[in-house]
Design an enzyme around this catalytic site. Structure first.
Site, PDB file in Angstrom:
ATOM      1  N   ALA A  50       0.823  -1.210   0.000  1.00 27.65           N
ATOM      2  CA  ALA A  50       0.000   0.000   0.000  1.00 27.65           C
ATOM      3  C   ALA A  50       0.854   1.256   0.000  1.00 27.65           C
ATOM      4  O   ALA A  50       0.705   2.135  -0.845  1.00 27.65           O
ATOM      5  CB  ALA A  50      -0.941  -0.015   1.210  1.00 27.65           C
ATOM      6  N   ASN A 105      -6.968   4.413   3.520  1.00 25.30           N
ATOM      7  CA  ASN A 105      -8.414   4.220   3.389  1.00 25.30           C
ATOM      8  C   ASN A 105      -8.872   3.391   4.586  1.00 25.30           C
ATOM      9  O   ASN A 105      -8.672   2.172   4.616  1.00 25.30           O
ATOM     10  CB  ASN A 105      -8.748   3.500   2.073  1.00 25.30           C
ATOM     11  CG  ASN A 105     -10.249   3.280   1.906  1.00 25.30           C
ATOM     12  OD1 ASN A 105     -10.999   3.160   2.885  1.00 25.30           O
ATOM     13  ND2 ASN A 105     -10.705   3.231   0.673  1.00 25.30           N
ATOM     14  N   GLN A 143      -8.354  -5.313   5.955  1.00 26.39           N
ATOM     15  CA  GLN A 143      -7.083  -6.034   6.038  1.00 26.39           C
ATOM     16  C   GLN A 143      -6.840  -6.528   7.458  1.00 26.39           C
ATOM     17  O   GLN A 143      -6.378  -7.639   7.678  1.00 26.39           O
ATOM     18  CB  GLN A 143      -5.934  -5.109   5.613  1.00 26.39           C
ATOM     19  CG  GLN A 143      -5.864  -4.908   4.123  1.00 26.39           C
ATOM     20  CD  GLN A 143      -5.536  -6.200   3.430  1.00 26.39           C
ATOM     21  OE1 GLN A 143      -4.432  -6.700   3.500  1.00 26.39           O
ATOM     22  NE2 GLN A 143      -6.523  -6.793   2.799  1.00 26.39           N
ATOM     23  N   LYS A 192       2.149   3.309   6.555  1.00 27.46           N
ATOM     24  CA  LYS A 192       2.865   2.045   6.724  1.00 27.46           C
ATOM     25  C   LYS A 192       1.892   0.902   6.426  1.00 27.46           C
ATOM     26  O   LYS A 192       0.731   1.127   6.127  1.00 27.46           O
ATOM     27  CB  LYS A 192       3.443   1.943   8.145  1.00 27.46           C
ATOM     28  CG  LYS A 192       4.522   2.997   8.381  1.00 27.46           C
ATOM     29  CD  LYS A 192       5.331   2.794   9.648  1.00 27.46           C
ATOM     30  CE  LYS A 192       4.620   3.258  10.879  1.00 27.46           C
ATOM     31  NZ  LYS A 192       5.549   3.492  12.027  1.00 27.46           N
ATOM     32  N   VAL A 195      -0.545  -2.418   6.861  1.00 26.95           N
ATOM     33  CA  VAL A 195      -1.433  -3.019   7.860  1.00 26.95           C
ATOM     34  C   VAL A 195      -1.859  -4.441   7.476  1.00 26.95           C
ATOM     35  O   VAL A 195      -2.539  -5.113   8.232  1.00 26.95           O
ATOM     36  CB  VAL A 195      -2.722  -2.193   8.088  1.00 26.95           C
ATOM     37  CG1 VAL A 195      -2.393  -0.867   8.723  1.00 26.95           C
ATOM     38  CG2 VAL A 195      -3.504  -1.999   6.802  1.00 26.95           C
ATOM     39  N   GLU A 198      -0.545  -7.275   7.332  1.00 18.22           N
ATOM     40  CA  GLU A 198      -0.128  -8.436   8.127  1.00 18.22           C
ATOM     41  C   GLU A 198      -0.197  -8.162   9.614  1.00 18.22           C
ATOM     42  O   GLU A 198      -0.255  -9.093  10.425  1.00 18.22           O
ATOM     43  CB  GLU A 198       1.286  -8.857   7.712  1.00 18.22           C
ATOM     44  CG  GLU A 198       1.308  -9.235   6.238  1.00 18.22           C
ATOM     45  CD  GLU A 198       2.656  -9.666   5.704  1.00 18.22           C
ATOM     46  OE1 GLU A 198       2.674 -10.439   4.747  1.00 18.22           O
ATOM     47  OE2 GLU A 198       3.695  -9.219   6.225  1.00 18.22           O
TER      48      GLU A 198
END
Ligand code: FES
Ligand code: FES
Lengths: 202, 739
Positions: free
Chosen positions: B519, B625, B632, B695, B697, B699
């Protein structure tokens, strides 16, 4: 196996034909299958071994129904046949002469979404999207099953109509796997849609 | 564009489009079944034939002979390609076991043949007629048996590693021996399968010596290079296209047998061929997350200050494979002056172990965060407080290297407040709700943030439409939408003026989807291309680009205000650029953090575990977003419930394969297993990550959550099980008296 040596009686049935025998005499046995798919009558010649799912995906090019396992283990292929949801991979197309079939494409289109499709978008009820058509077809049918008073394992009192609760939805939707893990959002999308629908019915 | 100093103010900070919880722009296609996945591309090539893959039925040995006569004579069959028909093929990027070719069998269900026919039914039927003569050999399939003599694995950073493969800081053994409170515990985690819902699939077509693959792959540029290498053809002759991917979770990071076999089969058949792995092939033919045996030792003072911490892990893999890096987070998560981490790797003849969502941290956090819970209870300190007490703002290995931004404490404090942690009775086994023993558990979440070079091309046409082209993939992550948001923000247009085209290797190479770098990295690449496009627009319009404000579909400078589309009246404007990174990520440690809180009920009679509530509070920089980012995180939380409670590939240690290789035998969480899930993102930015200040997210949601489930079970029952997954058979014998 299936096509190796068709009994004479089978070949004699109307609509069932053997193709020109090939080497090894294992040419497929085919049948003309008439289906009403998303409101349109379709007639196709199909190998008797063709699953209803492959009839949609490979022959009618309706690829909205997904193949996640081809074994009845994931629900990605869920479609609505004569008003009830089934796993399209677990049944042969030839068993559904004259059936009315609704696939995800028949519920709505990108510029005219079914309200449950729209609720999935609003609630982000998907990620990769591969289980999504099955979830939505299943979801539409589940809410009908609850309305029709069909009980589930989560129904506390079998003498009363099942409630439209999250526990009922989760139980009934558990045959539709989502490895992306969108469950929490899917239940919210379904609840939202069910409330809209019952609101508009009242 | 080079990113080598922390980001200042930039157009993204306006947050008119970026940062909004926008619905996905691909949602209407996914929900109507009109998004076409790899096997569904009927339109891309005429006369597609069907390939059906056969997997080896031995785990190790040789193929002596293959008899294809009957299969070739079967109705509809066009070609049969066996592994003996081609020499051993080269390995693609980060493949460790051969995908096809030659007589060696390295693992069960390694592909040995593909049968091509006019229809799927014919290909499948003919595949049963292929006769394979094997010369089996003995293999090693039992990690526990191999572990005692497994050699050290090369640690990846190399810094500070000793001859034994261990990384050391201070004197772990000495400090641990002197610590007044000591924990020494061993945890085991199971082999796990990605089990993405779309099995690996590819349509291949040759045009002379040029090959096109419509496939399902997370890393397009790697796939293009790998397939060229495997087949021994020039890279420029390969095109790979994956606009929609039905889940990957690391299982589609690298080229797999479906792509190789489709290409070979299409060559042999002289026409396009489509190949999907059948579901039963996925577990053993492709990769999996390897099982681990992990030893964690923690020494602390009585007030709960960690003085010594060690984490060692052993895992297995095919010869030449890599270890599961289960100790990595322990280098960074908690303070402590004396430290030791080490990996050992056993050779096994099971299928190849490789990356699965949050490789390393997913199993590593299961061990570390249960150990932290055990330590907290030995110390009599609240487990939230114990973690906070041992927070560190610097890399404990290199104290002059700070974290770029670290708010684990904020995650834990806010999470505790929102979850009602204060009402928790610290004593286990005390809360009861009817049939259920109820417990609450906590764990930290931790996963590093990686940045990767990423390129994009942006077009502006005379209608004012902005089109983004990059080979970035959307594996369910929301890439389409956040890339559109980024371009809309940069060019000052509404979201519906942006078109995004992904997954095509003819587009500039992006970061791809893996390691939760996608991302931030891919949108930063779009930022770079848009910056260039803004300059081109300004130049066309005769405006100084530094003064130009792109907003409301216009370009404004001083009193001037011009529709953006006007810049393209004389012809489409095209700009291409990549974001590349300097050494910021070396100088400061970029990581993401979470506080995971879970409540479970455990049935007093059957020990059945039900997850009742889940909350994750995440600190992961700017959230591009919040709607798709939340998805996620809940997806990771769901996979974490699977790892904690049910997911296990069962090894047949005699015959050498994963037995439960389908979705009935390999259990993943279903609707009924997952309650409503809460996610909170802390409002923060990290200017060291990229101009996006974001940053990953993807995982983070998985890392630690399984430990929170395990800790909640212990709180509910008083039982501590260190062998994942925590199935009820492991709890039952120790269950407290139901009375
Ligand atoms: S494809 Fe039919 S249930 Fe999985
Ligand atoms: S959205 Fe990917 S499997 Fe459900």
């Amino acid at each position: 196996m299936a096509g190796a040596s068709a009994p004479a009686s089978l070949a004699a049935l109307p609509g069932i034909a053997r193709a020109v025998p090939g080497p090894g005499d294992d040419a497929p046995v085919t049948a003309r299958v008439a289906l009403t798919v998303n409101g349109v009558r379709r007639e196709i010649d199909l190998d008797l071994r063709t699953s209803l799912l492959d009839a949609m995906r490979e022959h009618l090019h309706l690829t909205g129904s997904k193949k996640g396992c081809d074994h009845g283990q994931c629900g990605a292929c869920t479609m609505i046949v004569n008003g009830r949801r089934i796993n399209g991979c677990l049944t042969l197309a030839v068993m559904h002469q004259g059936a009315e079939i609704t696939t995800i494409e028949g519920l709505g289109q990108p510029d005219a979404l079914h309200p449950l499709q729209a609720a999935f978008v609003t609630h982000d009820g998907y990620q990769c999207g591969y289980c999504t058509p099955g979830q939505i077809c299943s979801g539409v049918a589940v809410l009908e099953e609850i309305r029709a008073g069909i009980p589930s394992h989560a129904t506390g009192d079998l003498t009363r109509p099942p409630e439209l609760s999250e526990a009922e939805i989760r139980e009934r939707m558990s045959g539709n796997l989502c490895r992306c893990g969108a469950y929490s959002n899917i239940v919210e999308a379904m609840t939202d849609y069910a409330e809209q629908a019952s609101g508009s019915r009242a | 564009m080079k990113f080598d100093t922390p980001a200042g103010q930039n157009p993204i900070d306006r947050l008119r489009v970026v940062g909004c919880p926008t619905d996905r722009i691909d949602g209407k296609y996914k929900t109507t079944g009109t998004a076409a996945y790899a096997y569904e591309r009927h339109d891309v090539a005429d006369h597609q034939a069907y390939g059906y893959v056969l997997g080896a039925t031995i785990p190790k040995g040789r193929v002596r002979a293959v008899d294809t006569a009957a299969a070739k004579a079967a109705a509809g069959v066009i070609a049969v390609v066996t592994t003996l028909d081609v020499p051993k093929l080269g390995l693609g990027t980060m493949n460790y076991a051969s995908l096809f070719g030659g007589d060696r069998i390295q693992h069960y269900h390694q592909a040995v043949a593909v049968v091509v026919a006019e229809t799927f039914e014919q290909a499948r039927a003919a595949s049963f007629l292929v006769r394979i003569d094997y010369a089996p050999e003995a293999g090693r399939f039992d990690l526990a048996a191999e572990a005692p003599h497994a050699p050290p694995a090369k640690a990846d950073s190399g810094e500070g590693s000793g001859a034994d493969g261990a990384e050391r800081v201070g004197d772990f053994e000495g400090a641990f021996a002197q610590a007044p409170v000591q924990l020494d515990a061993t945890y085991t985690t199971s082999d796990e399968s990605h089990a993405m819902m779309e099995p690996h699939a590819t349509i291949a077509a040759w045009d002379g010596d040029r090959l096109t693959l419509w496939t399902s792959n997370q890393m397009i540029a790697w796939a293009k290079g790998s397939i060229a290498k495997i087949l021994g053809i020039p890279k420029q002759n390969v095109r790979v296209d994956s606009p929609y991917i039905g889940g990957g979770f690391g299982g589609k990071l690298f080229v797999r047998a479906d792509a190789v076999l489709a290409a070979l089969a299409a060559k042999a058949a002289g026409r396009p061929v489509k190949v999907a792995l059948t579901r039963p092939l996925v577990a053993n033919n492709t990769t999996h997350r390897p099982a681990t045996i992990q030893r964690v030792r923690i020494g602390a003072t009585r007030d709960g200050t960690i003085t010594a911490i060690a984490h060692e892990s052993v895992s297995g893999n095919v010869p030449g494979g890599v270890p599961e890096t289960a100790v990595d987070q322990t280098k960074l998560l908690y303070a402590g002056a004396n430290r030791l981490t080490a990996l050992r790797l056993a050779e096994l003849d099971l299928p190849e172990g490789n990356a699965m969502r949050a490789p390393g941290e997913a199993p590593g956090m299961l061990a570390l965060e249960v150990a932290m819970d055990e330590m907290a209870s030995m110390l009599g300190i609240d487990p939230v407080e114990f973690r906070i007490r041992n927070d560190t703002q610097v890399d404990p290995n290199q104290p002059d290297r700070p974290f770029s931004h670290r708010d684990l404490v904020g995650c834990l404090r806010l999470g505790a407040e929102r979850f009602g942690w204060a009402a928790r009775n610290p004593a286990p086994g005390q809360a009861r709700d009817g049939q259920w023993l109820v417990g609450m558990g906590v764990a930290a979440g931790f996963r590093n943030n990686l940045v990767m070079k990423s390129a994009a091309r942006v077009r502006l046409d005379a209608a004012g439409t902005v089109t983004v082209e990059t080979d970035m993939t959307d594996i369910g992550t929301g890439s389409y939408t956040i890339i559109a948001q980024t371009a809309a923000e940069m060019m000052g247009v509404p979201l519906d003026r942006v078109v995004v085209r992904l997954g095509d290797s003819d587009h500039p190479a992006a970061a791809g989807s893996g390691g939760q770098w996608g991302a931030n990295s891919a949108t930063a690449g779009v930022y770079a291309a848009c910056t260039k496009l803004r300059e081109a627009v300004a130049q066309r319009l005769g405006i100084n680009s530094a003064d130009a404000d792109f907003a409301g579909g216009e370009v404004r400078a001083g009193n001037l205000s011009v529709p953006l589309a006007q810049a393209a009246q004389a012809g489409e404007l095209v700009a291409e650029d990549a974001m590349e990174y300097g050494d910021l990520a070396k100088r400061q440690q970029q990581s993401t953090f979470a506080g995971h809180f879970v409540e479970v009920g455990v049935d007093v009679d059957t020990a059945e575990v039900r997850v009742r509530r889940m909350l994750a509070v995440c600190a992961a920089g700017r959230i591009l977003n919040p709607k798709s980012a939340r998805s996620q995180v809940i997806g990771g939380m769901t996979m974490g419930v699977g790892a904690a409670l049910m997911e296990k590939l069962s090894v047949d240690k005699k015959r050498g394969f994963f037995v439960n290789h389908d979705l009935a035998g390999y259990e993943v969480p279903v609707h009924a297993d997952i309650p409503h899930q809460e996610v909170i993102f802390l409002d923060e930015v990290d200017p060291t990550s990229s101009p996006m200040k974001a940053k990953g997210v993807g995982e983070l949601g998985l890392c630690g959550v399984g430990a929170a489930v395990a800790n909640a079970i212990t709180h509910a029952t008083g039982i501590r099980v260190r062998d994942f997954p925590l199935t009820l058979d492991k709890l039952l014998a120790q269950m407290p008296d139901a009375a």
